[in-house]
Write an enzyme that holds these catalytic residues in place. Structure first.
Site, short mmCIF file in Angstrom:
data_model
loop_
_atom_site.label_atom_id
_atom_site.label_comp_id
_atom_site.label_asym_id
_atom_site.label_seq_id
_atom_site.Cartn_x
_atom_site.Cartn_y
_atom_site.Cartn_z
N HIS A 191 20.66 67.34 -56.35
CA HIS A 191 21.71 67.05 -55.37
C HIS A 191 22.39 68.35 -54.96
CE1 HIS A 191 24.98 66.39 -58.77
NE2 HIS A 191 24.45 67.59 -58.80
N SER B 86 20.71 67.95 -61.72
CA SER B 86 21.58 68.96 -61.12
C SER B 86 21.07 70.36 -61.49
CB SER B 86 23.02 68.73 -61.58
OG SER B 86 23.94 69.53 -60.88
#
EC number: 3.4.21.92
Length: 208
Positions: free
Chosen positions: A131, A106
């Site tokens: 993501h 992330s």
């Protein structure tokens, strides 16, 4: 139940050095900071971001021409906290090298990619995950609508950062980040997130 962070901090080893004025002790992270090494470990949140930003600014003040090394082992976290670190990395004069040990997921992956060109590394068994941002909101319908617009704006901005540092098109980034996308170190190299997979310090020093 005891906070695991408190437990970990209680186990931080101390390093004793001999100086002209006698012995001096440091916790291991302060000693590594003297070598211009910063650790970014655990979830990215405001307190941690403040500490990392402060260390970056301190090392710039100490020597604006000498490289800073940022070691990353993080599952990601709060986008605004991560962007504070990102902006500080871009703001300061010293080149910031990044090294993933363990995982960079992330926001951790974005900070890994944000290192100075040709100075972004990962160890062979590290894991990288990218993501799109996520959020959960509740309240009045109009407020939820505003939050939805804001998170879409945030998604576009994060995509642009990956485009800038990874050499991918916006469409490629958007497609890859649509769901949790896990990469090995070699796959992250192919995708442009890092510049080299390293197995020894000699490999890093050879690129300096």
């Amino acid at each position: 139940m005891r906070n695991p962070v408190d437990t970990a901090m209680a186990l931080v080893p101390m390093v004793v050095e001999q100086t002209n004025r006698g012995e001096r002790s440091y916790d291991i992270y302060s000693r590594l900071l003297k070598e211009r090494i910063i650790f970014l470990t655990g979830p990215v949140e405001d307190h941690m971001a403040t500490l990392v930003c402060a260390q970056l600014l301190f090392l710039e003040a100490e020597n604006p021409k000498k490289e800073v090394a940022l070691y990353i082992n993080s599952p990601g976290g709060v986008v605004t906290a991560g962007m504070a670190i990102y902006d500080t990395m871009q703001f300061i004069k010293p080149a910031v090298s990044t090294l993933c040990i363990g995982q960079a997921a992330s926001m951790g992956s974005l900070l890994l990619a944000a290192g100075h060109k040709d100075m972004r590394f990962a160890t062979p068994n590290s894991r990288i995950m990218v993501h799109q941002p996520s959020g959960g909101f509740q309240g009045q319908a109009s407020d939820i609508e505003r939050h939805a617009r804001d998170i879409l704006k945030m998604k576009r901005r994060l995509n642009e950062v990956y485009v800038k540092h990874c050499g991918r098109t916006y469409e490629e980034v958007e497609q890859t980040l649509d769901r949790d996308h896990f990469m090995s170190a070699d796959e992250a190299l192919d995708w442009g997130l890092i510049d080299k997979v390293i197995t020894s310090r000699d490999a890093v020093e050879g690129m300096e």
